[in-house]
Design an enzyme around this catalytic site. Structure first.
Site, mmCIF file in Angstrom:
data_model
loop_
_atom_site.group_PDB
_atom_site.id
_atom_site.type_symbol
_atom_site.label_atom_id
_atom_site.label_comp_id
_atom_site.label_asym_id
_atom_site.label_seq_id
_atom_site.Cartn_x
_atom_site.Cartn_y
_atom_site.Cartn_z
ATOM 1 N N ARG A 1 0.669 -0.785 0.228
ATOM 2 C CA ARG A 1 -0.088 -0.010 0.081
ATOM 3 C C ARG A 1 1.015 1.453 -0.557
ATOM 4 O O ARG A 1 1.418 1.739 1.136
ATOM 5 C CB ARG A 1 -0.664 -0.085 0.998
ATOM 6 C CG ARG A 1 -1.374 -1.672 1.358
ATOM 7 C CD ARG A 1 -2.739 -1.069 2.885
ATOM 8 N NE ARG A 1 -3.426 -2.679 2.852
ATOM 9 C CZ ARG A 1 -4.213 -2.583 4.084
ATOM 10 N NH1 ARG A 1 -4.309 -1.847 4.466
ATOM 11 N NH2 ARG A 1 -4.939 -3.612 3.470
ATOM 12 N N ASP B 1 1.489 4.988 0.013
ATOM 13 C CA ASP B 1 0.701 6.750 0.142
ATOM 14 C C ASP B 1 0.499 7.206 0.072
ATOM 15 O O ASP B 1 1.210 7.240 -1.457
ATOM 16 C CB ASP B 1 1.373 6.808 1.678
ATOM 17 C CG ASP B 1 1.344 6.064 2.894
ATOM 18 O OD1 ASP B 1 0.410 5.318 3.109
ATOM 19 O OD2 ASP B 1 2.820 5.977 3.901
ATOM 20 N N TYR C 1 12.979 0.216 -2.813
ATOM 21 C CA TYR C 1 12.351 1.580 -2.990
ATOM 22 C C TYR C 1 13.383 3.067 -3.199
ATOM 23 O O TYR C 1 14.871 2.336 -2.923
ATOM 24 C CB TYR C 1 12.071 1.937 -1.803
ATOM 25 C CG TYR C 1 10.392 1.449 -1.242
ATOM 26 C CD1 TYR C 1 8.716 2.397 -1.891
ATOM 27 C CD2 TYR C 1 9.913 0.282 -0.607
ATOM 28 C CE1 TYR C 1 8.154 1.740 -1.140
ATOM 29 C CE2 TYR C 1 9.364 0.393 -0.630
ATOM 30 C CZ TYR C 1 7.930 0.640 -0.723
ATOM 31 O OH TYR C 1 6.299 0.646 -0.324
ATOM 32 N N ARG D 1 10.552 6.595 4.259
ATOM 33 C CA ARG D 1 10.475 7.916 4.865
ATOM 34 C C ARG D 1 11.142 8.203 6.106
ATOM 35 O O ARG D 1 11.593 9.429 6.166
ATOM 36 C CB ARG D 1 9.032 8.635 4.747
ATOM 37 C CG ARG D 1 8.258 8.315 2.912
ATOM 38 C CD ARG D 1 6.966 8.750 2.832
ATOM 39 N NE ARG D 1 6.537 9.280 3.504
ATOM 40 C CZ ARG D 1 4.998 10.120 3.751
ATOM 41 N NH1 ARG D 1 3.666 9.265 3.118
ATOM 42 N NH2 ARG D 1 5.289 11.655 4.656
#
Length: 332
Positions: free
Chosen positions: A102, A104, A163, A252
Site C-alpha cells: 500500500r 501512501d 524503494y 520516509r
C-alpha cells in the site's frame, strides 16, 4: 491457494463446496440432509476453474490518495479495479484484486505488483492489456500482464521490495523534478549519510521508525535491510533501499533522519541509538517523515517458483507495437 489455473485440474473451491456453471453453490441434498426427490432432481454441479493473472503497474501518485481501495478521493487500486470490472464483466468480489503493498498518497511506483482471478481463460493477453491501458488515465500504466501459478499471491508471496527516494540538492529546484524529488536547499554531506545508512543494514527491530499503524498494518517490527545506497547524479541524490519488507512510513522516516545527518545537525552514530530505543518518540526528537513525493516503489521480489508460468498459458504481454504499412501523408 487451492485454485485451478491453466494446465491444472479444477478442484472444488477452498470452502469444499462445488460450484455450478453459473457460480452458485448447490448441495447434494434438498435441505437438512433429506434425500432428494427423484422427480425434481438437482442439476449436477461442476467445479468452476479459476485462472490467476499477474500485473506489473507503474503510476505517478501525485494526484491520488495512495494505492489502497477507496472511492473518494480516487486511489490507484480503485481505478485499476474499475477498469478490470468493465473489461471482464465480473464483480469486485469475483476478481479478488490484491496489490503487493500500500503506497501512501503522493507516493509513486514503477514496479507495483498485483493479481486478480477470472473463471475463464484468455488465449492472448495483448487485447486485455491494451484495453486496460485504454481505460486508465495516462498517469497509470500496466507495464505487463502474465498468467500466474495458483501459489502466487502478490502480497504474501513477496520476499523483498526496493524503494528509491530522490533528493534534489541545489539552491534552485529543477521544475521537472518537483513532483518526484524532495528539494533540499541545505548542502548535504553524502559521506556521513552513507556512514549512517550502514547502521540500518541488517536485521533490526525498526519500531522507532514506524508511524502508528492504520487498518491492518500491525506487522512484525523486525525487518532485514539488504542494502542502503546513496547514488549521486549531479544535484540529484538517489537513496536506494532494499529490504525483506517495510513498516508504515519506515523508508520516509529513515530518509528524514539521513537528511538531518547530511545537514550535520546530528552525528551518524545517532542511528543505532535510536534503533535501540524501539520508540518512535525518540526519532521525533530529531526528524519528521520525509515528504511522500520523493518516494517510489521500484520493484517487488519473489521466489522464482512463484514467477514461473503455468503450462499451456498465453505468453506474457508487454504491450504491442503498432506499425504503419503505408504513409498516407505526403513528404515535403
Amino acid at each position: 491457494m487451492g485454485f485451478a489455473v491453466l494446465g491444472f485440474s479444477s478442484p472444488p473451491f477452498p470452502t469444499g463446496r462445488l460450484y455450478s456453471a453459473n457460480g452458485c453453490s448447490q448441495s447434494a441434498t434438498n435441505g437438512g440432509g433429506a434425500v432428494e426427490n427423484p422427480i425434481h432432481k438437482v442439476k449436477p454441479t461442476v467445479a468452476v476453474p479459476q485462472y490467476k493473472w499477474r500485473l506489473v503497474i507503474a503510476y505517478d501518485g501525485t494526484h491520488y490518495a495512495g494505492w489502497q481501495f477507496q472511492l473518494s478521493p480516487p486511489t490507484i487500486q480503485c481505478l485499476v479495479e474499475n477498469a478490470l470490472i468493465r473489461i471482464t464483466k465480473l464483480g469486485r468480489e469475483d476478481l479478488c484484486f490484491v496489490g503487493a503493498g500500500r503506497t501512501d498518497a503522493g507516493v509513486h511506483a514503477w514496479g507495483q505488483v498485483a493479481h486478480f482471478v477470472t473463471p475463464f481463460n484468455y488465449d492472448s493477453l495483448e487485447s486485455i492489456h491494451a484495453a486496460l491501458n485504454g481505460l486508465l488515465p495516462s498517469d497509470i500504466r500496466v507495464r505487463d500482464i502474465s498468467a500466474a501459478v495458483p501459489e502466487f499471491h502478490a502480497r504474501f508471496s513477496a520476499k523483498g521490495k526496493v524503494y528509491h527516494y530522490k533528493i534534489y540538492n541545489d539552491t534552485i529546484m529543477d521544475p521537472f523534478q518537483r513532483h518526484y524529488a524532495y528539494h533540499s536547499v541545505y548542502k548535504l554531506n553524502t559521506a556521513v549519510m552513507r556512514e549512517a545508512a550502514k547502521h540500518c543494514i541488517g536485521r533490526h527491530d525498526f519500531s522507532a521508525f514506524v508511524n502508528v499503524s492504520r487498518n491492518d498494518r500491525v506487522l512484525d517490527p523486525v525487518k532485514t535491510i539488504f542494502r542502503f545506497d546513496i547514488i549521486e547524479m549531479g544535484a540529484l541524490l538517489q537513496l536506494e533501499v532494499e529490504g525483506s519488507g517495510f513498516l508504515y512510513r519506515q523508508v520516509r522516516n529513515m530518509v528524514a533522519l539521513l537528511l538531518q545527518i547530511g545537514r550535520e545537525a546530528v552525528p551518524p552514530d545517532i542511528v543505532p541509538k535510536i534503533l535501540a530505543t524501539r520508540d518512535r518518540k525518540e526519532l521525533a526528537k530529531f526528524a519528521l517523515s520525509a515528504p511522500p513525493h520523493g518516494l517510489c516503489l521500484v520493484a517487488v521480489k519473489y521466489n522464482e517458483d512463484h514467477l514461473r508460468l503455468p503450462s499451456g498459458c498465453p505468453p506474457t504481454s508487454f504491450g504491442r507495437h503498432h506499425t504503419v504499412s503505408k504513409c498516407k501523408l505526403p513528404f515535403y
